[in-house]
Design a protein around this motif. Structure first.
Motif, mmCIF file in Angstrom:
data_model
loop_
_atom_site.group_PDB
_atom_site.id
_atom_site.type_symbol
_atom_site.label_atom_id
_atom_site.label_comp_id
_atom_site.label_asym_id
_atom_site.label_seq_id
_atom_site.Cartn_x
_atom_site.Cartn_y
_atom_site.Cartn_z
ATOM 1 N N CYS A 85 0.846 -1.188 0.000
ATOM 2 C CA CYS A 85 0.000 0.000 0.000
ATOM 3 C C CYS A 85 0.886 1.245 0.000
ATOM 4 O O CYS A 85 1.940 1.263 0.645
ATOM 5 N N PHE A 86 0.443 2.294 -0.690
ATOM 6 C CA PHE A 86 1.242 3.512 -0.789
ATOM 7 C C PHE A 86 0.360 4.664 -1.226
ATOM 8 O O PHE A 86 -0.809 4.480 -1.595
ATOM 9 N N PHE A 87 0.913 5.868 -1.199
ATOM 10 C CA PHE A 87 0.248 7.069 -1.690
ATOM 11 C C PHE A 87 1.084 7.661 -2.813
ATOM 12 O O PHE A 87 2.318 7.572 -2.790
ATOM 13 N N ASP A 88 0.406 8.277 -3.788
ATOM 14 C CA ASP A 88 1.147 8.977 -4.828
ATOM 15 C C ASP A 88 1.395 10.419 -4.382
ATOM 16 O O ASP A 88 1.038 10.813 -3.269
ATOM 17 N N GLN A 89 2.006 11.222 -5.241
ATOM 18 C CA GLN A 89 2.391 12.578 -4.850
ATOM 19 C C GLN A 89 1.187 13.482 -4.581
ATOM 20 O O GLN A 89 1.314 14.510 -3.918
ATOM 21 N N ALA A 90 -0.005 13.093 -5.075
ATOM 22 C CA ALA A 90 -1.200 13.883 -4.821
ATOM 23 C C ALA A 90 -1.893 13.480 -3.521
ATOM 24 O O ALA A 90 -2.838 14.135 -3.102
ATOM 25 N N GLY A 91 -1.415 12.390 -2.894
ATOM 26 C CA GLY A 91 -2.041 11.920 -1.669
ATOM 27 C C GLY A 91 -3.124 10.886 -1.897
ATOM 28 O O GLY A 91 -3.885 10.562 -0.979
ATOM 29 N N VAL A 92 -3.212 10.332 -3.112
ATOM 30 C CA VAL A 92 -4.204 9.313 -3.434
ATOM 31 C C VAL A 92 -3.633 7.937 -3.090
ATOM 32 O O VAL A 92 -2.501 7.622 -3.440
ATOM 33 N N GLY A 93 -4.407 7.128 -2.401
ATOM 34 C CA GLY A 93 -3.942 5.817 -1.971
ATOM 35 C C GLY A 93 -4.137 4.748 -3.024
ATOM 36 O O GLY A 93 -5.142 4.729 -3.744
ATOM 37 N N PHE A 94 -3.159 3.827 -3.112
ATOM 38 C CA PHE A 94 -3.193 2.719 -4.059
ATOM 39 C C PHE A 94 -2.708 1.450 -3.351
ATOM 40 O O PHE A 94 -2.174 1.503 -2.241
ATOM 41 N N GLY A 95 -2.866 0.330 -4.031
ATOM 42 C CA GLY A 95 -2.364 -0.926 -3.506
ATOM 43 C C GLY A 95 -2.023 -1.885 -4.625
ATOM 44 O O GLY A 95 -2.644 -1.848 -5.701
ATOM 45 N N GLN A 96 -1.027 -2.741 -4.394
ATOM 46 C CA GLN A 96 -0.644 -3.769 -5.366
ATOM 47 C C GLN A 96 -0.614 -5.113 -4.660
ATOM 48 O O GLN A 96 0.056 -5.270 -3.643
ATOM 49 N N ILE A 97 -1.345 -6.084 -5.192
ATOM 50 C CA ILE A 97 -1.402 -7.427 -4.620
ATOM 51 C C ILE A 97 -0.513 -8.352 -5.437
ATOM 52 O O ILE A 97 -0.604 -8.381 -6.672
ATOM 53 N N SER A 98 0.330 -9.114 -4.748
ATOM 54 C CA SER A 98 1.232 -10.074 -5.392
ATOM 55 C C SER A 98 1.186 -11.387 -4.622
ATOM 56 O O SER A 98 0.702 -11.444 -3.486
ATOM 57 N N PHE A 99 1.706 -12.442 -5.261
ATOM 58 C CA PHE A 99 1.731 -13.764 -4.641
ATOM 59 C C PHE A 99 3.129 -14.357 -4.782
ATOM 60 O O PHE A 99 3.729 -14.298 -5.858
ATOM 61 N N PHE A 100 3.627 -14.944 -3.702
ATOM 62 C CA PHE A 100 4.869 -15.697 -3.803
ATOM 63 C C PHE A 100 4.590 -17.129 -4.260
ATOM 64 O O PHE A 100 5.458 -17.784 -4.830
ATOM 65 N N ARG A 101 3.366 -17.611 -4.015
ATOM 66 C CA ARG A 101 2.931 -18.920 -4.491
ATOM 67 C C ARG A 101 1.551 -18.760 -5.120
ATOM 68 O O ARG A 101 0.540 -19.140 -4.533
ATOM 69 N N ALA A 102 1.539 -18.198 -6.287
ATOM 70 C CA ALA A 102 0.266 -17.875 -6.936
ATOM 71 C C ALA A 102 -0.458 -19.141 -7.380
ATOM 72 O O ALA A 102 0.163 -20.093 -7.868
ATOM 73 N N PRO A 103 -1.788 -19.191 -7.237
ATOM 74 C CA PRO A 103 -2.562 -20.323 -7.769
ATOM 75 C C PRO A 103 -2.504 -20.341 -9.294
ATOM 76 O O PRO A 103 -2.139 -19.350 -9.931
ATOM 77 N N SER A 104 -2.879 -21.447 -9.853
ATOM 78 C CA SER A 104 -2.928 -21.560 -11.311
ATOM 79 C C SER A 104 -4.035 -20.667 -11.860
ATOM 80 O O SER A 104 -5.005 -20.351 -11.169
ATOM 81 N N ALA A 105 -3.859 -20.254 -13.113
ATOM 82 C CA ALA A 105 -4.881 -19.427 -13.758
ATOM 83 C C ALA A 105 -6.157 -20.226 -13.939
ATOM 84 O O ALA A 105 -6.134 -21.419 -14.264
ATOM 85 N N ALA A 106 -7.271 -19.583 -13.706
ATOM 86 C CA ALA A 106 -8.556 -20.263 -13.791
ATOM 87 C C ALA A 106 -8.869 -20.662 -15.226
ATOM 88 O O ALA A 106 -8.588 -19.915 -16.164
ATOM 89 N N LYS A 107 -9.448 -21.849 -15.388
ATOM 90 C CA LYS A 107 -9.927 -22.288 -16.689
ATOM 91 C C LYS A 107 -11.434 -22.051 -16.820
ATOM 92 O O LYS A 107 -11.973 -22.003 -17.921
ATOM 93 N N GLU A 108 -12.064 -21.922 -15.678
ATOM 94 C CA GLU A 108 -13.489 -21.612 -15.634
ATOM 95 C C GLU A 108 -13.657 -20.235 -15.010
ATOM 96 O O GLU A 108 -13.175 -19.987 -13.901
ATOM 97 N N PHE A 109 -14.311 -19.338 -15.713
ATOM 98 C CA PHE A 109 -14.420 -17.957 -15.266
ATOM 99 C C PHE A 109 -15.853 -17.633 -14.874
ATOM 100 O O PHE A 109 -16.806 -18.129 -15.489
ATOM 101 N N LEU A 110 -15.967 -16.803 -13.864
ATOM 102 C CA LEU A 110 -17.267 -16.277 -13.471
ATOM 103 C C LEU A 110 -17.430 -14.898 -14.091
ATOM 104 O O LEU A 110 -16.492 -14.100 -14.099
ATOM 105 N N LYS A 111 -18.606 -14.618 -14.601
ATOM 106 C CA LYS A 111 -18.868 -13.303 -15.170
ATOM 107 C C LYS A 111 -18.799 -12.265 -14.057
ATOM 108 O O LYS A 111 -19.465 -12.382 -13.026
ATOM 109 N N SER A 112 -17.978 -11.243 -14.265
ATOM 110 C CA SER A 112 -17.757 -10.251 -13.215
ATOM 111 C C SER A 112 -17.335 -8.930 -13.841
ATOM 112 O O SER A 112 -16.923 -8.863 -15.002
ATOM 113 N N GLY A 113 -17.419 -7.861 -13.059
ATOM 114 C CA GLY A 113 -17.028 -6.538 -13.528
ATOM 115 C C GLY A 113 -17.651 -5.481 -12.634
ATOM 116 O O GLY A 113 -18.126 -5.774 -11.530
ATOM 117 N N TYR A 114 -17.648 -4.247 -13.119
ATOM 118 C CA TYR A 114 -18.218 -3.143 -12.356
ATOM 119 C C TYR A 114 -19.487 -2.640 -13.030
ATOM 120 O O TYR A 114 -19.546 -2.503 -14.249
#
Length: 268
Positions: free
Chosen positions: A105-134
């Motif tokens: 988690c961090f802030f940019d120069q304007a003071g807006v907060g962001f985040g980056q998610i990473s995995f050291f042991r990431a699961p395999s990519a899904a072959k079956e997807f659920l419909k999702s979005g905003y």
């Protein structure tokens, strides 16, 4: 002489009109885990302010990792050293612990907060997807079909509130939202909706199946960044074309007027 000055002005105006806007800086991190030491390197071209690193616990909460030094700024190329804490042996085999998920988690120069998610042991990519979005400012996830092998899903996201918070005094505190588990078998056959913040960040779905864990990425709602643009930049393209036409017509009229003046001044 006058004609040359006019042409120079017109040429400069045309160059300014066609020039592209400056590209915004980016911030991203490279992470490594060696033994009990975590190294986070800013590999972007902008400074990250008040960075903090969190580890995903077995119950979905994000636990902050202890840093050897907590700089207020992490400039491009700089590194942040932290201590990795192992979970209890009784929890090491739980799904979320096995992934070794980390959020920076961090802030940019304007003071807006962001985040980056990473995995050291990431699961395999899904072959079956659920419909999702905003939709309507909320993240929606359609339930799996009857023949699906997906029993439940974890939703991971870095809550981003956009630029609304910087209208008030900014508090440089990080509160990463806990991962949300969706048990599809106990829910009605309707879309699951989740408030992930005004910035509508990209999310990660971790599906639990009989074959193990599988990961699906959900794109962001595209609001973060666009909301920081001036309103006229989001105007339709025909406004821009109309402005170009008006500029060209005005320039042509100026040149035509100068030419007519020169012709009138010439002796008969």
């Amino acid at each position: 002489m006058v004609m040359r000055k006019v042409l120079n002005v017109l040429l400069l105006a045309a160059v300014l009109l066609c020039a592209r806007g400056a590209a915004a800086g980016d911030i991203s991190f490279h992470l490594s885990l060696t033994g009990a030491e975590v190294i986070v390197t800013n590999q972007g071209n902008s400074t990250a302010f008040y960075p903090a690193v969190f580890k995903l616990a077995a119950d979905g909460r994000w636990e902050q990792l202890a840093a050897k030094a907590r700089p207020a700024e992490l400039v491009p190329g700089a590194r942040l050293q932290l201590t990795w804490t192992e979970a209890d042996k009784t929890k090491q085999d739980l799904p979320l612990e096995r992934m070794q998920a980390v959020m920076v988690c961090f802030f940019d120069q304007a003071g807006v907060g962001f985040g980056q998610i990473s995995f050291f042991r990431a699961p395999s990519a899904a072959k079956e997807f659920l419909k999702s979005g905003y939709a309507g400012g909320k993240l929606f996830i359609e339930p799996p079909g009857r023949t699906s092998t997906i029993r439940s899903s974890w939703v991971l996201w870095p809550r981003e509130e956009g630029i609304g918070l910087i209208r008030r005094p900014v508090r440089f505190e990080h509160r990463p939202p806990p991962a949300t588990r969706i048990d599809w078998r106990s829910l009605p056959p309707e879309a699951f909706r989740l408030d992930t913040g005004a910035g509508q960040p990209a999310a990660i779905l971790v599906h639990e199946t009989d074959q193990g864990l599988f990961m699906q990425h959900v794109p962001s709602g595209g609001l973060q960044g666009r909301e920081q643009r001036a309103a006229w930049l989001d105007a339709r393209s025909y406004f821009y074309r109309a402005a170009q036409f008006a500029f060209g017509a005005g320039a042509a009229l100026v040149v035509l007027q100068l030419v007519l003046r020169r012709l009138r001044r010439r002796p008969a």
